[in-house]
Design an enzyme around this catalytic site. Structure first.
Site, mmCIF file in Angstrom:
data_model
loop_
_atom_site.group_PDB
_atom_site.id
_atom_site.type_symbol
_atom_site.label_atom_id
_atom_site.label_comp_id
_atom_site.label_asym_id
_atom_site.label_seq_id
_atom_site.Cartn_x
_atom_site.Cartn_y
_atom_site.Cartn_z
ATOM 1 N N TYR A 7 -42.122 -11.683 -80.318
ATOM 2 C CA TYR A 7 -42.729 -12.690 -81.317
ATOM 3 C C TYR A 7 -43.570 -13.614 -80.356
ATOM 4 O O TYR A 7 -43.544 -14.195 -79.575
ATOM 5 C CB TYR A 7 -41.424 -13.536 -81.850
ATOM 6 C CG TYR A 7 -40.780 -13.070 -82.828
ATOM 7 C CD1 TYR A 7 -40.952 -11.777 -83.438
ATOM 8 C CD2 TYR A 7 -39.757 -13.969 -83.503
ATOM 9 C CE1 TYR A 7 -40.060 -11.273 -84.371
ATOM 10 C CE2 TYR A 7 -39.207 -13.415 -84.552
ATOM 11 C CZ TYR A 7 -39.375 -12.167 -85.156
ATOM 12 O OH TYR A 7 -38.358 -11.716 -86.099
ATOM 13 N N ILE A 14 -38.333 -1.752 -82.302
ATOM 14 C CA ILE A 14 -39.393 -2.759 -82.031
ATOM 15 C C ILE A 14 -39.483 -3.585 -83.502
ATOM 16 O O ILE A 14 -39.743 -3.028 -84.637
ATOM 17 C CB ILE A 14 -40.686 -2.684 -81.717
ATOM 18 C CG1 ILE A 14 -40.634 -1.834 -80.162
ATOM 19 C CG2 ILE A 14 -41.493 -3.760 -81.671
ATOM 20 C CD1 ILE A 14 -41.706 -1.040 -79.789
ATOM 21 N N LYS A 15 -39.292 -5.343 -83.518
ATOM 22 C CA LYS A 15 -39.439 -5.799 -84.561
ATOM 23 C C LYS A 15 -40.564 -6.769 -84.216
ATOM 24 O O LYS A 15 -40.364 -7.529 -83.373
ATOM 25 C CB LYS A 15 -38.145 -6.847 -84.751
ATOM 26 C CG LYS A 15 -38.081 -7.586 -86.041
ATOM 27 C CD LYS A 15 -36.847 -8.685 -85.889
ATOM 28 C CE LYS A 15 -37.096 -9.554 -87.107
ATOM 29 N NZ LYS A 15 -36.106 -10.818 -86.611
ATOM 30 N N VAL A 16 -41.562 -6.726 -85.216
ATOM 31 C CA VAL A 16 -42.571 -7.568 -85.237
ATOM 32 C C VAL A 16 -42.679 -8.590 -86.371
ATOM 33 O O VAL A 16 -42.218 -8.006 -87.586
ATOM 34 C CB VAL A 16 -43.939 -7.145 -84.951
ATOM 35 C CG1 VAL A 16 -43.837 -6.901 -83.467
ATOM 36 C CG2 VAL A 16 -44.137 -5.958 -85.603
#
Lengths: 323, 323, 323, 323, 323
Positions: free
Chosen positions: A189, A221-223
């Site tokens: 983030y 991966i979290k965006v």
């Protein structure tokens, strides 16, 4: 020639309908990992309504820590109860449930082995909110193992003056996690004094943050969903010169996916702040799917809706991904 | 079917009158913990006048370290003597006595096994009082074990710029303590440059601080009684929108209890600064009980009163909780 | 009362049809274990054709190490290939596949997460065959984790003059395995200079061996099917006096199950030497089921049969247990 | 679908002619290993005259330690000089050179990176020659790394009463070596009080010893060429019943290769005692090739011949394998 | 004068009626121990019907491991169930329950903190019964802590050729246990090739064995009731010369108690093999009381009787000690 005989494929029972060719293909991207880590990535892909599709809908509930309990749970007070989220993730058929130590400890024994768990090993609160934020490590790789989790989750804030410290903390944890056969999920983030507010979701910045997470060794991966804004002047030149398409959300998702090893890392997108209109989020899911994204991680928009609504809502999103 | 025979409940002797269904219910919230940790939580709930009720009155004496000896003990000089506090906790029937290393070491042998002890493993003094405070680790998990304690106690200051360091120190100590079968008690006291003075006891901040402690894996959480003030603008919106009742003290206690896993963690409240009127504190205890709180941790208001008075006073509070 | 709200049971999707009440009941016997270990026991009970029944059919292939490759695989040469056994276990729907380090390493990556694995961490060969045998530790808890296994497997030979050393080696490995959330499967095979050949499968000896494994902390215990013979004179008195029924195989299975904590540990039975008649083994399975046994671990009788036959054979056994 | 684009095959430079499909196929058998270990196995397969063929000729020089210097080097005194063997291995184009600590230390710096090295980490001498032999650990995984070796080599003596201790020592070293990206080569030489002299090379015993090494996690296995003799009565039955062909040397090699995971582990054969006739050894190499063996490890028969002869001799053997 | 103020004794609530002057006196014998160990010894003395008396009746259930399940539990099959023994110890009001790892793990979570537990950390079985016995270590100090036990229990066999090894194993465990605040209970049972069968309970041998246990640092010592027989010729002289009274059971108990630091260590006596007559055991208890013994540890004679009978029987023995 050596006496290597091929093993003919046997007919499989229904279990194996989840362990599809797509699952195998995605696992093939992680060939430097040991079988334990691969097994845990596979567990995420063979559980729930999206089992076998290579798509993900994950329920994360770290908002209590991140924003405070009332802002997180007052809209649907059932969410104060840690059991609620396990049951919601199970009922709706999510691939996994992710939460900090306390929420996991409170209900992991009761649901042992019932759903893949991601232990969020660092967390941040807003009682002291810095311009250049950094999360605190709040649990360990050994905690993840003793609690039966398949992965650790870790947040980095690229753009923060503290980014280096976070990257280094992640390095140590990821190396240990991989050695013990766990997967590593990174929340990437962009935030911090070097970025404008708009820059936090600028397409160049989100793509860059996703790439950094991949380079740090993240398996998943979290965006956030990126906007059309471009934050960095130098980047602007490259986008213009190469005429990278970023005008639609599917374009931007495609660019982020490309930026994480040309689609060879699992990238999922967060729904962001609560939205009242379900359809707006369905539209986002359709855009993520169209752009080749791997799915959604949906916190507030699921647990802040009433339960019946949340289940229908999550299952509708899964249907979109399963199409 | 497998040959599993049920064991009929036997009649229990008087001992077991303390190990009540309520004790069992509370223990069931800690099912991820090992039997050692559960046993120590049970010891806290089966000792003293409130044994078996699931309610707590704990005597903490860390004020000597925190505020200096004269501010702490001059009002009742018997309190300079570490034996005094063990005896006071015993005479009044508290569930436990909590203190820093020195006070515990000074009298633990004499009273070994007589009352559950909580070793306060970090402490802060005001000779250097920072805007963004952090306590020093002053004893260890091994100290707690060699001294016969049932738990470690640890203070965090959410809102401090040093909060991250405290959370991380707690993480290490809590993991070790749980591995060795100890319970973890967290004093969660919002302080620091990001908070106004009123904000330290604001209802949104106290509920948030209690939730953070629970997410960090605390078994028992100590917070201050919250005021009606709301500190954070974002939180104000949530309280208003959900119309969370906070106008009475029982309302606010109920909200804090709800914020710690919907009542699935033991939350006890501190009496705060010394009050001359006993009745004011009895009123607080009634409010805590009415709001579903688990009890009080009463330091200055007990050991700064003359002994006879203190014993009567503590026992009166226990009577309120036992109703 | 504290604000503890019950979470109503939600409708579950098909996944949860495997996580049945029987699975929950069996897990409740392991309440001293951490959620990680419980999750791995649950994984064994929610995989394959017997998922959800609390019954087990496990494929073990350590005979290559134990008896040599030709004695093990010449009857069905496909079994020389380590991939074959993974595929056989998958095709037939076994709960798990168990093997030594080499066989697991050779195919675990390809099948990562596809079937629960048990790493057999000690092994014995017959090139040096002692009167008082002891196995060598051939892999570690960390190996089990890096290879994605749900459990370690360990053989003890009660009755051997080396038993003490094996028990102590198991103690160290089991403590470590449990700490990291793995399950512990113990093969308890009486052998050694104190026992007659008949004594190795005598009902008193097998029941004793099962009990020892349970006392050593095993979660799952594998023994041979016991005969009606009684080996120990002192035991004979007890069997006679209490008129313990041991004349039929179901009787004897029931007694072994009772001897392992009155049915509160999972006990499975080995098929022993290869038998040509399928029906003889079906009869054994029916007897195990009738006696309350938890299932079969079938090595030679499965992988020494031609594949098509083996799959039908194993599935028939599963049908018997599923009745 | 995710945006995964294929990478078009690039033209390769001549180096890559060594990294053939056969090399890739062999590496695929080690998919549980990390890329470091795979890279070191690849180095062995891409060096020397047999680069790219998947065949091996390795020069081992541990005879000085094993049999004493005069018995080893008097026939060709150049062999007293540790540099000699590096040069011989290089000149003849061997895949690797294997030796104990001292010989490696004496010349590794001078030839750093010039040829793959295998550090023989345990050794045995005949000044004390026991009936049930066991080698001493004489160097470490760290030694192998600091000396630039691609693998550790370790000898086990299946059939020795000390076998258990050797297996356990290997377990520890192999786990460490793999963790650091080294390959593990196991010399598996049946010896000990349970075996007849003929039994040490009996086909059943050699095949068993090779299988044990594979199950212990060896990447490369070295055994002696087996005779037609069968040592174990139980094994005899299996060989007869399955009519396993063992009458020719190629038959027997094929059976040993099959016994090591159906040809999925690299098995190489030792030339044994010095033979005066080159042709006898060429015949053995042809038999090994015909039976699907992976090559030869040739010590005394190379370094005890005069250098020119030895080079021609070794290259002739390589030609046989390259056919 | 220093400002040492006496702390006047306060009136105590009913809890403290258990923490009597006798409890304090006994604790004073262990003044070299840390408060943690003292607290755990105190917990043993303040639980159950004998709380506060300084007397002990302990329920040990290691017979399943020591003699086999049928010999142990067939007489009263409820005893196969590990929950049964916890409940029996609770229902009858024993000071503690002692058992091996498996039996403790099976029920410790359910009864966490309800009764003091002693983890029997070594055990012996009779499937291999040696002339010079030695038990295997089957659990650890860390196990005792994670399971919430107050003590470890360890058996030594003075007179065995293996005694030295047992003493040394105890030394390591006792040192660790004491460091972590646990108590150490030693079962001291003379056995081995140097002793006649009668010698195992000879008064000189039992007194010697008790003294050895005390010298090894045991806090609590368990021996068998001694006979009038004297085993050692040298000892006979001393008994005769000093005219030590040993003709009655109280005499002999008194001599054993004297031999363990003149009564400054807790010595309890085992009931031995099952006796059908309750009265015979009551007589023994009266003799133990008369001789100054601290109580009984009663296994088979309690759990092999029907439950109702067992409870009455144990409570009757407690009444005898409480007189």
């Amino acid at each position: 020639m050596a006496a290597v005989t091929a093993v003919p494929e046997l007919e499989r029972k229904e279990d194996s309908s989840r362990y599809t060719d797509r699952v195998r293909e995605i696992l093939s991207w992680y060939e430097s990992d040991n079988p334990g880590t691969k097994a845990n990535i596979a567990r995420l892909m063979t559980h729930g309504r999206l089992a076998g599709t290579g798509k993900f809908v994950i329920l994360p509930v770290d908002q209590g820590f991140e924003h405070g309990p009332a802002r997180s749970f007052a809209a649907n007070p059932a969410g104060y109860n840690p059991n609620y989220h396990f049951e919601l993730a199970l009922a709706s058929g999510c691939n996994a449930y992710a939460a900090p130590l306390g929420f996991i400890e409170a209900a992991a024994a009761r649901h042992a082995g019932e759903i893949p768990l991601i232990l969020k090993v660092n967390n941040h609160d807003v009682l002291h909110d810095e311009k250049d934020p950094i999360s605190a490590q709040t649990s360990s790789v050994h905690d993840a193992l003793r609690l039966g989790c398949v992965a650790i989750g870790f947040t980095i804030y690229p753009g923060s003056a503290m980014a280096r410290e976070m990257y280094q903390q992640l390095r140590v944890l990821a190396e240990e996690a991989k050695s013990y056969g766990l997967a590593v999920v990174v929340w990437s983030y962009p935030r911090g004094s070097s970025l404008s507010k708009d820059g936090e979701t600028a397409i160049d910045v989100v793509a860059y943050a996703a790439h950094i997470a991949a380079e740090l060794g993240a398996h998943i991966i979290k965006v956030k969903l990126p906007s059309e804004h471009i934050e960095q002047a130098e980047a602007q030149k490259a986008y213009t010169k190469a005429a990278i398409p970023i005008s639609t959300l599917p374009d931007r998702v495609r660019h982020v996916v490309q930026s994480t090893f040309d689609g060879r890392r699992i990238v999922i997108f967060s729904g962001g702040a609560k939205k009242d209109e379900d359809e707006a989020i369905y539209e986002e899911a359709r855009a993520i799917r169209a752009g080749g994204g791997f799915g959604s991680i949906i916190g507030r928009n699921s647990f802040q809706r009433p339960r019946e609504h949340a289940v229908r809502f999550l299952q509708k999103i899964m249907e979109i991904y399963a199409e």
